[in-house]
Design a protein around this motif. Structure first.
Motif, short mmCIF file in Angstrom:
data_model
loop_
_atom_site.label_atom_id
_atom_site.label_comp_id
_atom_site.label_asym_id
_atom_site.label_seq_id
_atom_site.Cartn_x
_atom_site.Cartn_y
_atom_site.Cartn_z
N CYS A 39 13.56 10.93 2.00
CA CYS A 39 12.27 10.54 1.82
C CYS A 39 11.19 11.37 1.85
O CYS A 39 10.24 10.60 3.09
CB CYS A 39 12.18 8.76 1.12
SG CYS A 39 10.88 8.98 -0.16
N ALA A 40 10.69 12.45 1.55
CA ALA A 40 8.70 12.40 2.69
C ALA A 40 7.68 12.50 1.12
O ALA A 40 7.95 12.63 0.06
CB ALA A 40 9.15 13.95 2.51
N ALA A 41 7.15 12.02 2.20
CA ALA A 41 5.56 11.51 1.05
C ALA A 41 4.98 12.78 1.53
O ALA A 41 5.08 13.29 2.39
CB ALA A 41 5.56 10.09 1.67
N SER A 42 3.81 12.96 0.41
CA SER A 42 2.84 13.62 0.74
C SER A 42 1.44 13.74 -0.58
O SER A 42 1.63 12.59 -1.49
CB SER A 42 3.09 15.37 0.06
OG SER A 42 3.99 15.15 -1.02
N GLY A 43 0.45 14.04 -0.14
CA GLY A 43 -0.41 13.59 -0.72
C GLY A 43 -1.67 13.36 -0.16
O GLY A 43 -1.66 13.42 1.06
N ASN A 61 5.88 11.47 7.79
CA ASN A 61 5.47 10.75 6.78
C ASN A 61 6.57 10.79 5.88
O ASN A 61 7.50 10.43 5.05
CB ASN A 61 4.28 11.72 5.57
CG ASN A 61 2.92 11.67 6.97
OD1 ASN A 61 3.28 10.75 7.05
ND2 ASN A 61 1.99 12.44 5.81
N THR A 62 7.57 10.96 6.74
CA THR A 62 9.04 10.78 5.84
C THR A 62 9.86 9.21 6.46
O THR A 62 9.87 9.16 7.98
CB THR A 62 9.96 11.75 6.60
OG1 THR A 62 9.30 13.21 6.01
CG2 THR A 62 11.65 12.24 6.11
N VAL A 63 10.62 8.58 5.05
CA VAL A 63 11.64 7.81 5.51
C VAL A 63 13.24 7.89 5.39
O VAL A 63 13.10 9.38 4.49
CB VAL A 63 11.02 6.32 4.56
CG1 VAL A 63 11.79 6.72 3.64
CG2 VAL A 63 11.97 5.29 5.52
N TYR A 64 13.76 7.06 6.19
CA TYR A 64 15.05 7.75 6.09
C TYR A 64 16.39 6.19 5.81
O TYR A 64 15.86 5.39 6.71
CB TYR A 64 15.88 8.48 7.49
CG TYR A 64 14.85 9.39 7.63
CD1 TYR A 64 13.91 9.30 8.82
CD2 TYR A 64 15.42 10.72 7.32
CE1 TYR A 64 13.07 10.78 9.32
CE2 TYR A 64 14.65 11.94 7.53
CZ TYR A 64 13.17 11.98 8.63
OH TYR A 64 12.56 12.55 9.11
N LEU A 65 17.54 6.63 5.29
CA LEU A 65 18.41 5.55 5.34
C LEU A 65 19.46 5.86 5.48
O LEU A 65 20.21 7.23 5.22
CB LEU A 65 17.96 5.33 3.47
CG LEU A 65 19.36 3.83 3.57
CD1 LEU A 65 18.33 2.88 4.37
CD2 LEU A 65 19.57 3.16 2.35
N GLN A 66 20.59 5.66 6.80
CA GLN A 66 21.44 6.12 7.08
C GLN A 66 22.16 5.60 6.56
O GLN A 66 22.39 3.69 6.68
CB GLN A 66 21.73 6.46 8.37
CG GLN A 66 22.67 6.56 9.39
CD GLN A 66 23.50 7.73 9.00
OE1 GLN A 66 23.11 8.82 8.78
NE2 GLN A 66 24.67 7.87 8.25
N TYR A 122 15.77 4.11 -4.85
CA TYR A 122 14.80 4.86 -5.25
C TYR A 122 13.77 4.88 -4.03
O TYR A 122 14.13 3.93 -3.33
CB TYR A 122 13.88 4.16 -5.69
CG TYR A 122 14.73 4.24 -7.18
CD1 TYR A 122 15.35 3.75 -7.53
CD2 TYR A 122 14.22 5.65 -8.36
CE1 TYR A 122 15.96 3.64 -8.86
CE2 TYR A 122 14.81 5.73 -9.33
CZ TYR A 122 15.06 4.69 -9.76
OH TYR A 122 15.88 5.12 -11.53
N CYS A 123 13.25 5.86 -2.88
CA CYS A 123 12.14 5.58 -2.39
C CYS A 123 10.91 4.87 -2.75
O CYS A 123 10.90 4.69 -3.96
CB CYS A 123 11.95 6.84 -1.53
SG CYS A 123 10.94 7.47 -0.41
#
Length: 124
Positions: free
Chosen positions: A22-26, A76-81, A94-95
């Motif tokens: 999940c990459a966040a931008s803004g 700005n990214t979160v991961y879920l392995q 959902y992120c």
């Protein structure tokens, strides 16, 4: 505008693995806690895992030892392995992110945002 863009969902057999991103931008000052939630078919949305800006993770009991949440603050990214997947892990994932913004003067305020969701299906 803040956007959380998820990727990595799909179909996998029980015992398999998937990795969600999940990459966040803004235009935000910083990102505080990020996390993953899921909504199984016919059920309410539930917490899967969260991670603080300092990297401290929290997991719901049902995924402990199987899922790993990490983040890359430079991207700005979160991961879920997700490993050892079970059919009961089937859900829309959902992120979630809590962003800090400039207010008036030195004030800061926080807002919560959600991604659009990505489907994870685990076949038995």
């Amino acid at each position: 505008q803040v956007q959380l863009l998820e990727s990595g969902g799909g179909l996998v057999h029980a015992g398999g693995s998937l990795r969600l991103s999940c990459a966040a931008s803004g235009s935000f000052l910083s990102i505080n806690t990020m996390g993953w939630y899921r909504q199984p078919p016919g059920k309410q949305r539930e917490l899967v895992a969260t991670i603080t800006s300092g990297g401290y993770p929290v997991y719901t009991d049902s995924v402990l030892g199987r899922f790993t949440i990490t983040r890359d603050n430079t991207r700005n990214t979160v991961y879920l392995q997700m490993d050892s997947l079970k059919p009961e892990d089937t859900a829309v994932y959902y992120c979630n992110g809590h962003m800090t913004f400039h207010g008036k003067g030195w004030d800061r305020y926080e807002r919560e945002y959600w991604g659009q969701g990505t489907q994870v299906t685990v076949a038995s």
